[in-house]
Design a protein around this motif. Structure first.
Motif, mmCIF file in Angstrom:
data_model
loop_
_atom_site.group_PDB
_atom_site.id
_atom_site.type_symbol
_atom_site.label_atom_id
_atom_site.label_comp_id
_atom_site.label_asym_id
_atom_site.label_seq_id
_atom_site.Cartn_x
_atom_site.Cartn_y
_atom_site.Cartn_z
ATOM 1 N N GLU A 40 22.697 -24.603 57.581
ATOM 2 C CA GLU A 40 23.489 -25.556 56.807
ATOM 3 C C GLU A 40 22.965 -26.952 57.093
ATOM 4 O OE1 GLU A 40 26.430 -25.637 54.725
ATOM 5 O OE2 GLU A 40 25.711 -23.619 54.295
ATOM 6 N N LEU A 41 22.893 -27.785 56.056
ATOM 7 C CA LEU A 41 22.460 -29.166 56.266
ATOM 8 C C LEU A 41 23.678 -30.075 56.242
ATOM 9 C CD1 LEU A 41 19.321 -29.510 53.985
ATOM 10 C CD2 LEU A 41 19.373 -29.508 56.462
ATOM 11 N N THR A 42 23.736 -30.997 57.200
ATOM 12 C CA THR A 42 24.752 -32.034 57.100
ATOM 13 C C THR A 42 24.296 -33.035 56.061
ATOM 14 O OG1 THR A 42 23.709 -33.409 58.743
ATOM 15 C CG2 THR A 42 25.292 -31.787 59.557
ATOM 16 N N THR A 43 25.209 -33.869 55.589
ATOM 17 C CA THR A 43 24.846 -34.838 54.555
ATOM 18 C C THR A 43 23.709 -35.731 55.017
ATOM 19 O OG1 THR A 43 27.193 -34.840 54.077
ATOM 20 C CG2 THR A 43 25.849 -36.450 52.915
ATOM 21 N N GLY A 44 23.787 -36.142 56.288
ATOM 22 C CA GLY A 44 22.742 -37.031 56.835
ATOM 23 C C GLY A 44 21.391 -36.347 56.813
ATOM 24 N N GLN A 45 21.350 -35.066 57.258
ATOM 25 C CA GLN A 45 20.080 -34.341 57.268
ATOM 26 C C GLN A 45 19.542 -34.164 55.853
ATOM 27 O OE1 GLN A 45 21.573 -30.943 59.389
ATOM 28 N NE2 GLN A 45 20.171 -31.273 61.102
ATOM 29 N N LEU A 46 20.486 -33.868 54.917
ATOM 30 C CA LEU A 46 20.083 -33.653 53.530
ATOM 31 C C LEU A 46 19.411 -34.903 52.980
ATOM 32 C CD1 LEU A 46 20.258 -31.777 51.013
ATOM 33 C CD2 LEU A 46 22.349 -32.989 50.423
ATOM 34 N N ILE A 47 20.055 -36.057 53.203
ATOM 35 C CA ILE A 47 19.492 -37.304 52.680
ATOM 36 C C ILE A 47 18.145 -37.584 53.318
ATOM 37 C CG2 ILE A 47 19.824 -39.801 52.620
ATOM 38 C CD1 ILE A 47 22.795 -39.275 52.246
ATOM 39 N N ALA A 48 18.063 -37.372 54.634
ATOM 40 C CA ALA A 48 16.800 -37.626 55.328
ATOM 41 C C ALA A 48 15.707 -36.731 54.765
ATOM 42 C CB ALA A 48 16.978 -37.381 56.820
#
Lengths: 287, 277
Positions: A40-48
């Motif tokens: 699962e990606l957190t929002t921060g990881q997704l944006i990065a």
């Protein structure tokens, strides 16, 4: 400052929208990758992740900037990966075509202004030819010229010459007709010959028109060269960079080539604007 | 030896034109360019035949015409795909978007001062380069071509429309104010009509751009029909008469497109000095 502030604000807004679009358009791929890996990606990881993909749908501005920087300063100028090398290839063909095209346009305009037969025969066709999408056949010209053994700089220059020819022709005809009947009568009352009134009245008063059309023509010449570089087989030039980038899905490469072309176009237009300012100032025509 | 008749035709036609041009009546002003164009066609045909130019390099006008007449259904299909679906729909969408944007930013001088230099700058860029990107995003069919056309026509129309909305002078605006006209009233009754000559200038410039965008975008990927597709595959098969037939279609479509827009212009801006006879 009052002039720069609005432009900078709009630019900042464009870059912000660009970042948001990059996140939105690249998110799908990042999520697919994460789902495949079972994480699962957190929002921060997704944006990065969306801002640092290798082959993003829409590269983020800093990726394009990095691609440009690497292409311009990171490579030896003779390297095939150097954007400077490709830009020089495109620039040389553009300048050759621009020189041929505008010279031909000026000469034909002189003929048209002085000869009524030429005016009535050629001018309607010159105007009508503006409505024909001539650029669309540019790749054909390249292939045909290559089939009879003409390759390299010349075929591209032919296309950019053709494209820069008409703006200059139309602009110069308007410019050389700029002096009104009173000024022409004055020249006549001084017993000026046709060539004298051409060199001392018509040509100087056509200069503002000439420069306005040269700016249009140089931009058109650059577009012509880039489209001329599109056919398969061309290996150097900004157009070839665009095409190979689109073949291999190298979006960062496409965008850097695009921005390089934009910088080239802007540089050429600014350069002509500079020459215009100096010339008009020395002639006392500057406003 | 074969150069002699070619030279004779050229000199004869030029002499005829020189005589006609001196008359300078309404009829001769139409006749002279027609004779000139016909002469060029005849010379082209004569040169190709006399020197046996291979059709790979330059087909004769008669060959092009034969190819055009023999491939009408094919050419019509390409015309629908490229011009009607790609160029025309993109041009309409881009023009509407530009007009709406121009009216929106017209209310804010700040946005105007910010957007206009950028719009002018973008209008001079080789925008055609975004074609591969948009083909990647919107697929091979006409949608990607329409997208390229939208981007290509947007900025020239925007710049012209903003200039047009600013074209009313203080006296006219004051007159509307003394009639206590609101923003929308003065927009629809004064400023939009006053902007029409500028708008049509932008629309006319972009007719050619729309065709170029739609055709060139097909070089980056297309379904198995369309003018750009046909041009690139026919070049590959060295079927140059067909390529020239497509060019003929493009030329006719371009002139018609421009002609229709100018016709609408002369109806809409009948009051403008440039339309008076």
């Amino acid at each position: 400052m009052t002039r720069a502030l609005p432009v900078l604000t709009v630019l900042a807004a464009i870059i912000l929208i660009w970042y948001l679009a990059a996140i939105g358009m690249n998110a799908q791929w990042a999520e697919d990758q994460a789902a495949r890996a079972g994480t699962e990606l957190t929002t921060g990881q997704l944006i990065a992740d969306t801002l640092s993909q290798d082959r993003p749908v829409l590269p983020a501005p800093h990726q394009v900037a990095a691609g440009l920087w690497d292409g311009v300063f990171g490579q030896a100028i003779t390297s095939k990966r150097s954007l400077v090398y490709h830009a020089m290839v495109t620039l040389s063909a553009t300048m050759a075509g621009f020189a041929i095209g505008s010279l031909a346009g000026i000469l034909l305009a002189v003929g048209i202004v002085h000869d009524r037969t030429m005016d009535q025969s050629v001018m309607p066709w010159a105007v009508a030819s503006q409505t024909v999408p001539i650029l669309a056949i540019a790749p054909m010209v390249i292939v045909v010229l290559a089939s009879i053994g003409v390759t390299g700089l010349l075929p591209k220059a032919v296309i950019s010459a053709w494209l820069s020819f008409f703006p200059v022709l139309v602009g110069m005809v308007a410019g050389l007709r700029q002096p009104d009947a009173m000024q022409l009568d004055l020249m006549r009352s001084w017993n000026a010959s046709r060539s004298q009134s051409f060199w001392r009245l018509r040509l100087p008063s056509s200069m503002p028109y000439l420069f306005a059309s040269l700016k249009v023509a140089v931009a058109a010449a650059l577009v012509g060269t880039i489209v001329g570089e599109l056919p398969a087989g061309a290996t150097s030039g900004l157009g070839a960079r665009l095409l190979s980038g689109s073949y291999y899905g190298q979006t960062v490469q496409i965008w850097s080539a695009l921005f390089m072309a934009a910088a080239l176009a802007a540089g050429l237009v600014v350069l002509i604007g500079l020459i215009e300012r100096i010339t008009l100032k020395r002639m006392g025509l500057a406003r | 030896m074969s150069a002699l008749p070619i030279l004779a035709v050229w000199l004869g036609a030029w002499g005829l034109n020189a005589v006609l041009a001196r008359l300078n009546t309404r009829l001769t002003r139409i006749l002279v360019p027609l004779i000139f164009g016909a002469t060029l066609l005849v010379l082209w045909e004569m040169i190709v035949r006399a020197y046996a130019v291979p059709s790979v390099i330059l087909p004769a006008p008669s060959q092009i015409w034969a190819s055009f007449a023999g491939n009408i259904p094919l050419l019509w299909g390409d015309f629908v795909q490229t011009i009607l679906k790609g160029a025309l729909s993109g041009w309409v969408m881009g023009a509407l978007a530009a007009i709406v944007t121009a009216i929106a930013i017209d209310r804010s001088p700040f946005l105007q001062r910010g957007l206009l230099p950028i719009g002018n700058f973008v209008a001079a860029l080789p925008i055609i380069g975004i074609a591969p990107i948009l083909v990647m995003w919107f697929g091979f069919d006409w949608q990607s071509k329409a997208a390229v056309v939208v981007v290509m026509v947007f900025f020239p129309i925007l710049v012209n429309m903003v200039a047009g909305l600013a074209a009313t002078d203080a006296l006219q605006r004051d007159l509307m104010a003394t009639w206590s006209a609101g923003y929308w009233q003065s927009l629809f009754k004064m400023r939009l009509p006053a902007a029409m000559p500028f708008l049509f200038n932008g629309l006319k410039i972009t007719t050619t751009l729309a065709l170029i965008g739609a055709i060139v975008a097909e070089f980056f990927g297309s379904p198995t029909r369309g003018m750009g597709f046909r041009i690139s595959t026919a070049v590959g098969q060295l079927d140059l008469p067909l390529v020239w037939a497509e060019i003929l279609v493009a030329a006719i479509a371009g002139s018609l497109f421009y002609g229709i827009v100018s016709l609408i212009e002369s109806r809409v801006t009948f009051w403008h000095p440039s339309q008076r006879r």
